[in-house]
Design a protein around this motif. Sequence first.
Motif, PDB file in Angstrom:
ATOM      1  N   LYS A 141       0.859  -1.176   0.000  1.00 25.02           N
ATOM      2  CA  LYS A 141       0.000   0.000   0.000  1.00 25.02           C
ATOM      3  C   LYS A 141       0.902   1.235   0.000  1.00 25.02           C
ATOM      4  CE  LYS A 141      -3.370  -0.032   2.941  1.00 25.02           C
ATOM      5  NZ  LYS A 141      -4.081   0.093   4.248  1.00 25.02           N
ATOM      6  N   LEU A 142       0.578   2.205  -0.837  1.00 21.99           N
ATOM      7  CA  LEU A 142       1.400   3.421  -0.952  1.00 21.99           C
ATOM      8  C   LEU A 142       0.543   4.650  -0.710  1.00 21.99           C
ATOM      9  CD1 LEU A 142       4.106   4.862  -1.953  1.00 21.99           C
ATOM     10  CD2 LEU A 142       2.974   4.976  -4.180  1.00 21.99           C
ATOM     11  N   LYS A 143       1.090   5.581   0.034  1.00 22.79           N
ATOM     12  CA  LYS A 143       0.463   6.895   0.167  1.00 22.79           C
ATOM     13  C   LYS A 143       1.562   7.926   0.373  1.00 22.79           C
ATOM     14  CE  LYS A 143      -0.444   6.465   5.147  1.00 22.79           C
ATOM     15  NZ  LYS A 143      -1.462   6.549   6.211  1.00 22.79           N
ATOM     16  N   GLY A 144       1.268   9.150   0.030  1.00 17.48           N
ATOM     17  CA  GLY A 144       2.272  10.199   0.173  1.00 17.48           C
ATOM     18  C   GLY A 144       1.935  11.415  -0.663  1.00 17.48           C
ATOM     19  N   TYR A 145       2.943  12.252  -0.882  1.00 19.03           N
ATOM     20  CA  TYR A 145       2.796  13.479  -1.666  1.00 19.03           C
ATOM     21  C   TYR A 145       3.984  13.598  -2.612  1.00 19.03           C
ATOM     22  CZ  TYR A 145      -0.853  14.945   1.592  1.00 19.03           C
ATOM     23  OH  TYR A 145      -1.994  15.025   2.337  1.00 19.03           O
ATOM     24  N   ILE A 146       3.690  13.996  -3.848  1.00 18.35           N
ATOM     25  CA  ILE A 146       4.750  14.223  -4.832  1.00 18.35           C
ATOM     26  C   ILE A 146       4.563  15.606  -5.441  1.00 18.35           C
ATOM     27  CG2 ILE A 146       4.985  11.771  -5.345  1.00 18.35           C
ATOM     28  CD1 ILE A 146       3.416  12.284  -7.935  1.00 18.35           C
ATOM     29  N   SER A 147       5.651  16.228  -5.846  1.00 17.97           N
ATOM     30  CA  SER A 147       5.556  17.555  -6.467  1.00 17.97           C
ATOM     31  C   SER A 147       5.050  17.422  -7.893  1.00 17.97           C
ATOM     32  CB  SER A 147       6.920  18.244  -6.441  1.00 17.97           C
ATOM     33  OG  SER A 147       7.887  17.488  -7.139  1.00 17.97           O
TER      34      SER A 147
ATOM     35  N   THR B 187      16.947  19.320 -13.249  1.00 18.31           N
ATOM     36  CA  THR B 187      16.124  19.637 -12.081  1.00 18.31           C
ATOM     37  C   THR B 187      15.412  18.368 -11.634  1.00 18.31           C
ATOM     38  OG1 THR B 187      14.228  20.276 -13.441  1.00 18.31           O
ATOM     39  CG2 THR B 187      15.771  22.021 -12.807  1.00 18.31           C
ATOM     40  N   HIS B 188      14.988  18.358 -10.378  1.00 18.04           N
ATOM     41  CA  HIS B 188      14.485  17.118  -9.777  1.00 18.04           C
ATOM     42  C   HIS B 188      13.246  17.406  -8.936  1.00 18.04           C
ATOM     43  CE1 HIS B 188      18.284  15.195 -10.956  1.00 18.04           C
ATOM     44  NE2 HIS B 188      18.848  16.335 -10.591  1.00 18.04           N
ATOM     45  N   PRO B 189      12.499  16.358  -8.583  1.00 21.58           N
ATOM     46  CA  PRO B 189      11.257  16.539  -7.834  1.00 21.58           C
ATOM     47  C   PRO B 189      11.442  16.436  -6.327  1.00 21.58           C
ATOM     48  CG  PRO B 189      11.395  14.290  -8.599  1.00 21.58           C
ATOM     49  CD  PRO B 189      12.654  14.981  -9.077  1.00 21.58           C
ATOM     50  N   PHE B 190      10.342  16.701  -5.614  1.00 25.22           N
ATOM     51  CA  PHE B 190      10.240  16.461  -4.167  1.00 25.22           C
ATOM     52  C   PHE B 190       9.213  15.347  -3.976  1.00 25.22           C
ATOM     53  CE2 PHE B 190       7.768  16.852  -0.337  1.00 25.22           C
ATOM     54  CZ  PHE B 190       8.723  17.011   0.660  1.00 25.22           C
ATOM     55  N   LEU B 191       9.548  14.349  -3.151  1.00 23.07           N
ATOM     56  CA  LEU B 191       8.634  13.229  -2.931  1.00 23.07           C
ATOM     57  C   LEU B 191       8.656  12.801  -1.471  1.00 23.07           C
ATOM     58  CD1 LEU B 191      10.661  12.188  -5.663  1.00 23.07           C
ATOM     59  CD2 LEU B 191       8.404  11.252  -6.116  1.00 23.07           C
ATOM     60  N   TYR B 192       7.476  12.578  -0.931  1.00 22.75           N
ATOM     61  CA  TYR B 192       7.341  11.911   0.363  1.00 22.75           C
ATOM     62  C   TYR B 192       6.456  10.692   0.127  1.00 22.75           C
ATOM     63  CZ  TYR B 192       4.921  10.515   4.568  1.00 22.75           C
ATOM     64  OH  TYR B 192       4.361   9.761   5.561  1.00 22.75           O
ATOM     65  N   LEU B 193       7.016   9.508   0.359  1.00 23.63           N
ATOM     66  CA  LEU B 193       6.291   8.264   0.106  1.00 23.63           C
ATOM     67  C   LEU B 193       6.339   7.376   1.340  1.00 23.63           C
ATOM     68  CD1 LEU B 193       7.626   7.410  -3.480  1.00 23.63           C
ATOM     69  CD2 LEU B 193       5.470   8.540  -2.896  1.00 23.63           C
ATOM     70  N   SER B 194       5.190   6.852   1.694  1.00 26.51           N
ATOM     71  CA  SER B 194       5.095   5.895   2.794  1.00 26.51           C
ATOM     72  C   SER B 194       4.584   4.584   2.205  1.00 26.51           C
ATOM     73  CB  SER B 194       4.141   6.399   3.873  1.00 26.51           C
ATOM     74  OG  SER B 194       3.998   5.427   4.891  1.00 26.51           O
ATOM     75  N   LEU B 195       5.458   3.587   2.203  1.00 24.13           N
ATOM     76  CA  LEU B 195       5.150   2.293   1.575  1.00 24.13           C
ATOM     77  C   LEU B 195       4.971   1.244   2.668  1.00 24.13           C
ATOM     78  CD1 LEU B 195       4.945   0.716  -1.122  1.00 24.13           C
ATOM     79  CD2 LEU B 195       7.419   0.381  -0.990  1.00 24.13           C
ATOM     80  N   GLU B 196       3.823   0.610   2.651  1.00 25.51           N
ATOM     81  CA  GLU B 196       3.558  -0.459   3.621  1.00 25.51           C
ATOM     82  C   GLU B 196       3.503  -1.784   2.879  1.00 25.51           C
ATOM     83  OE1 GLU B 196       0.473   0.147   6.484  1.00 25.51           O
ATOM     84  OE2 GLU B 196       0.611   2.334   6.290  1.00 25.51           O
ATOM     85  N   ILE B 197       4.393  -2.693   3.275  1.00 22.30           N
ATOM     86  CA  ILE B 197       4.504  -4.007   2.643  1.00 22.30           C
ATOM     87  C   ILE B 197       4.202  -5.067   3.695  1.00 22.30           C
ATOM     88  CG2 ILE B 197       6.076  -5.584   1.430  1.00 22.30           C
ATOM     89  CD1 ILE B 197       7.630  -3.139   0.473  1.00 22.30           C
TER      90      ILE B 197
ATOM     91  N   ILE C  76       2.559   6.989 -10.258  1.00 21.47           N
ATOM     92  CA  ILE C  76       3.057   8.368 -10.213  1.00 21.47           C
ATOM     93  C   ILE C  76       2.948   9.013 -11.589  1.00 21.47           C
ATOM     94  CG2 ILE C  76       5.160   9.754  -9.951  1.00 21.47           C
ATOM     95  CD1 ILE C  76       5.908   7.974  -7.590  1.00 21.47           C
ATOM     96  N   GLU C  77       3.239   8.253 -12.633  1.00 19.95           N
ATOM     97  CA  GLU C  77       3.142   8.797 -13.991  1.00 19.95           C
ATOM     98  C   GLU C  77       1.704   9.176 -14.332  1.00 19.95           C
ATOM     99  OE1 GLU C  77       4.964   7.871 -18.405  1.00 19.95           O
ATOM    100  OE2 GLU C  77       4.866   6.274 -16.921  1.00 19.95           O
ATOM    101  N   SER C  78       0.753   8.380 -13.892  1.00 12.20           N
ATOM    102  CA  SER C  78      -0.651   8.701 -14.154  1.00 12.20           C
ATOM    103  C   SER C  78      -1.079   9.960 -13.409  1.00 12.20           C
ATOM    104  CB  SER C  78      -1.541   7.528 -13.746  1.00 12.20           C
ATOM    105  OG  SER C  78      -1.509   7.321 -12.346  1.00 12.20           O
ATOM    106  N   LYS C  79      -0.567  10.145 -12.194  1.00  8.49           N
ATOM    107  CA  LYS C  79      -0.884  11.352 -11.428  1.00  8.49           C
ATOM    108  C   LYS C  79      -0.293  12.590 -12.096  1.00  8.49           C
ATOM    109  CE  LYS C  79      -3.286  10.186  -7.750  1.00  8.49           C
ATOM    110  NZ  LYS C  79      -4.560  10.849  -7.384  1.00  8.49           N
TER     111      LYS C  79
END
Length: 733
Positions: free
Chosen positions: A238-244, A285-295, A327-330
């Motif tokens: 399960k993944l949740k978080g925020y991406i730029s 240039t690069h992005p900012f990502l916060y990802l919380s992955l539950e396995i 992420i690509e779809s978002k």
Amino acid sequence: MAGVIRRLDEAVVNRIAAGEVIQRPANAVKEMVENCLDAKSTNIQVTVKEGGLKLIQIQDNGTGIRKEDLEIVCERFTTSKLQTFEDLTSISTYGFRGEALASVSHVAHVTITTKTADGKCAYRASYCDGKLKAPSKPCAGNQGTLISVEDLFYNVPTRRKALKSPSEEYSKIVEVVSRYAIHNSGKSFTVKKQGEMVADVKTLPNASVLDNIRVVFGVAVSRELIEVECEDQKLAFKLKGYISNANYSVKKCILILFINHRLVESSALKKAIETVYTAYLPKNTHPFLYLSLEIAPHNIDVNVHPTKHEVHFLHEDCVIESIQKHIESKLLGSNSSRTYFTQTLLPGLSASVSDVKASNSSSADASERVYAHQMVRTDSKAQKLDAFLQPVTKPSLVPKTGSPPAPAQAAADLDVAEMLDAMDTLEPGASKDVEVDGGHVQSEIPPRKRPHVEEDGDDHTAACTGRENRDDLTAASTPRRRIIKLSSVKELRNEITEQTHNGLQEMLQNHSFVGCVNPQWTLVQHHTKLYLLSTTKLSQELFYQILIYDFGNFGVLRLSSPAPLYDLAMLALDSEESGWTEEDGPKEGLAQYIVDFLKKKAEMLEDYFSMEIDEEGNLTALPLLLDNYTPAMEGLPLFILRLATEVNWDSEKDCFRDFSKECSQFYSIRKQYTMETEDKDSQDTEPSWQWKVEHVLFKALRSLLSPPKHFSEDGSVLQIANLPDLYKVFERC
């Protein structure tokens, strides 16, 4: 001869192991913060001295440590998190080896003060090399645990010397705690240096993940984040978080990755995500990502690295591919619109003009090569933006460049019932300066230029400026009637001079007009840069400065029919902008009060500002601030209301300043009072707002405005393009 294999001394073994777990102060902080979270703490405070080498102090309000456990708490492989090896497959806590405090105690002096919920008092104990120095002693303390780590690496001088400066080590500590603060929303984290009153990081217990990102990384990041959330039953993650989104980028990728709530690194996942962003972000240039992955716990191995900053899990390639696609779809969905937050500070404006080579410069050396990205076209005959936005075949109401409107247009009669939407002829005393042989003096006599010369005669200022000063004329090209020597007016003029931004002033004086985007924004070019200017803010500042510098010397715009102040006040009170409520009293009484109040000020208003109010309480004239310019009469009711409510009439200086601000707001170009669609069937209409902006306002801005410094920071002037940078973009294409 073969070497002899010996069993290492236990102290040596422990010190080597400690060096693997605690590589720098930030590692020690990470281990102890995880212990605090395992103890169900909701408030964690970290205090650091000299980058953590002198002191690291961590206090929490968790469950605490039992007195019976204090004796072995710093020994290796002592833990309350698991009992058998099989427990690792379902481990849900941060710690599990029991090495954190042991490793710290082998390379530093550790003191623990702790109190449990059912304990009558707290207990304090000190440790060295994993052993208790002396029996624990009772003491006063709050529930939770306070761990002090002093003189880190005191017995490993090589490691201590290899560390970077204290400031860099402290920044790494802040980075670690900040990441845990973002992930653990609902818990309060504080990081500060010892002796400092203000914390470098402080999150609130009721803050969300987005709030914590805003606190740590700033508003610029938080407003450009997209929430991501996905779940795959087959791969059991399960993944949740925020991406730029595509609007935000940084020079170095920021990936905050938590897997099963552990702060870890994954170069494979990072590379996969950055591959997606290459199609959306500029090069390098690069992005900012916060990802919380539950396995699923049985699919992950957490015991693969001494510092636990890496983990391995089953179906790693498939999980990463699934995350990459999500992420690509978002990003694909968010790319339908782009927001450009441009540079409000103006680099290069303070530079000398000679630094930029113009293609039409006659002083340029013929033998010196001028590159294409330095060539600037500023020919006044060149087409402007309007030429591309309206068909040439349609009749245009915009007069040709340099052709002012006919006097009959400027003298259109007023209809009070239609909100006084035109102005009548000027006063007889001023009209001779406005109409000459059917034309306008403004097109023949250049207006005076800033900086203004004080009326008492400052020859030095005039000599320094080297400009032609026309102090015998006002901004509206009407003759001055008198010299103003009021100290309050002089102070207001000095404030304008002190706040002048020289770079902006040079840009406004030498700009090339490109076109009007809408009544609020205008495009201009200066050297190789394209700027977006706030027409509203610039016109408001222009009229404010005209009111201050031409104080007491205005021409008059006389209304063909007097406008009753009572009716104007009632119209204003009926509008939502007035903010009227029933608690303020009946509107009729307030309107009558406004009429009586302004009638008392009528003599001063006429003398200083050429604003005339007759004995019956009718407005009969307004000040003439600029030739060929009349304000939008739709804003007149609110202007009258604000004169009575927003101006400090008790202080002379404040009164002049407040009146000038309110009047300049009324005269400024405002989108809500400007009609963008003109009546194309009428041939005798007054000039369009586009014509006024280009040929009246921006002509006045060149010579009359001293732009304040805050214009370079508040979004009034935005640099949106630079020719050399555009060449770099096209080269990549």
